[in-house]
Design a protein around this motif. Structure first.
Motif, short mmCIF file in Angstrom:
data_model
loop_
_atom_site.label_atom_id
_atom_site.label_comp_id
_atom_site.label_asym_id
_atom_site.label_seq_id
_atom_site.Cartn_x
_atom_site.Cartn_y
_atom_site.Cartn_z
N GLU A 47 -29.94 61.51 -4.94
CA GLU A 47 -29.73 61.41 -6.38
C GLU A 47 -28.60 62.32 -6.88
O GLU A 47 -28.44 62.52 -8.08
CB GLU A 47 -31.03 61.70 -7.13
CG GLU A 47 -32.08 60.66 -6.85
CD GLU A 47 -33.31 60.82 -7.72
OE1 GLU A 47 -33.25 61.53 -8.75
OE2 GLU A 47 -34.33 60.21 -7.38
N GLY A 48 -27.83 62.89 -5.95
CA GLY A 48 -26.68 63.69 -6.34
C GLY A 48 -26.96 65.16 -6.58
O GLY A 48 -26.11 65.88 -7.08
N GLY A 49 -28.14 65.61 -6.20
CA GLY A 49 -28.49 67.02 -6.39
C GLY A 49 -28.43 67.79 -5.09
O GLY A 49 -27.89 67.32 -4.08
N PHE A 50 -29.00 68.97 -5.10
CA PHE A 50 -29.01 69.85 -3.93
C PHE A 50 -30.38 70.49 -3.80
O PHE A 50 -30.96 70.94 -4.79
CB PHE A 50 -27.95 70.95 -4.10
CG PHE A 50 -27.94 71.94 -2.99
CD1 PHE A 50 -27.40 71.63 -1.76
CD2 PHE A 50 -28.51 73.19 -3.17
CE1 PHE A 50 -27.41 72.55 -0.72
CE2 PHE A 50 -28.52 74.11 -2.14
CZ PHE A 50 -27.97 73.78 -0.91
N GLY A 51 -30.89 70.51 -2.61
CA GLY A 51 -32.17 71.16 -2.34
C GLY A 51 -32.07 72.10 -1.17
O GLY A 51 -31.34 71.82 -0.22
N THR A 52 -32.78 73.20 -1.24
CA THR A 52 -32.77 74.16 -0.14
C THR A 52 -34.13 74.83 0.00
O THR A 52 -34.86 74.99 -0.99
CB THR A 52 -31.67 75.24 -0.35
OG1 THR A 52 -31.56 76.03 0.83
CG2 THR A 52 -31.96 76.13 -1.53
N VAL A 53 -34.46 75.19 1.22
CA VAL A 53 -35.69 75.92 1.50
C VAL A 53 -35.38 77.40 1.39
O VAL A 53 -34.52 77.92 2.09
CB VAL A 53 -36.24 75.59 2.91
CG1 VAL A 53 -37.46 76.44 3.23
CG2 VAL A 53 -36.57 74.11 3.03
N ILE A 54 -36.10 78.09 0.51
CA ILE A 54 -35.93 79.53 0.34
C ILE A 54 -36.87 80.27 1.29
O ILE A 54 -36.51 81.28 1.87
CB ILE A 54 -36.20 79.94 -1.13
CG1 ILE A 54 -35.16 79.27 -2.03
CG2 ILE A 54 -36.19 81.46 -1.29
CD1 ILE A 54 -35.44 79.41 -3.49
N GLN A 55 -38.09 79.75 1.43
CA GLN A 55 -39.06 80.35 2.35
C GLN A 55 -39.86 79.24 3.00
O GLN A 55 -40.40 78.37 2.32
CB GLN A 55 -40.02 81.27 1.59
CG GLN A 55 -41.13 81.82 2.48
CD GLN A 55 -42.05 82.75 1.72
OE1 GLN A 55 -41.60 83.64 1.04
NE2 GLN A 55 -43.34 82.55 1.87
N ARG A 56 -39.93 79.28 4.32
CA ARG A 56 -40.76 78.32 5.06
C ARG A 56 -42.19 78.79 5.10
O ARG A 56 -42.46 79.97 5.27
CB ARG A 56 -40.26 78.17 6.50
CG ARG A 56 -38.95 77.48 6.60
CD ARG A 56 -38.61 77.19 8.06
NE ARG A 56 -37.42 76.38 8.11
CZ ARG A 56 -37.39 75.07 8.00
NH1 ARG A 56 -38.52 74.40 7.85
NH2 ARG A 56 -36.26 74.41 8.04
N GLY A 57 -43.10 77.84 4.96
CA GLY A 57 -44.51 78.15 5.01
C GLY A 57 -45.16 77.48 6.21
O GLY A 57 -44.49 77.07 7.15
#
Length: 114
Positions: A22-32
């Protein structure tokens, strides 16, 4: 009967993929925990207008995304303290950030049904 559900890792990967499409950005800050870790989503639009979402259980036994923190810019320290507390008490917690245009629409989609 226990309903089947996606693992936490698969849910996170799916959300990040959807945001990218959808044209955005996602990132994992902390893995669980890969299977059953709780997921907190920091949902922003161009780095502003922060909302924190978490999947919460409902009375009928299912779960639903709920907004747990509407953030004002002058209260940035409070959200940092809240996130630090959550990380300290729940080391299995996933923390992801999704930056997408029309973040309000994404929040509405996620909180309404899925």
């Amino acid at each position: 009967m226990i309903e089947p559900r996606l693992s936490a890792e698969m849910t996170v990967q799916s959300l990040i993929r959807k945001i990218g499409q959808e044209g955005g950005f996602g990132t994992v800050i902390q893995r669980g925990d890969r299977i059953s870790g709780a997921i907190l989503i920091l949902c922003v639009e161009n780095g502003t207008n922060l909302k924190v979402l978490e999947k919460m259980p409902t009375l009928d036994g299912s779960s639903q995304w709920q907004q747990i923190w509407p953030q004002d810019t002058e209260k940035e320290e409070e959200i940092e303290e809240y996130l630090a507390r959550r990380r300290r008490y729940d080391p299995d917690l996933w923390l992801i950030e999704l930056d997408i245009p029309e973040a309000e629409r994404l929040v509405a989609e996620m909180t309404s049904g899925g």
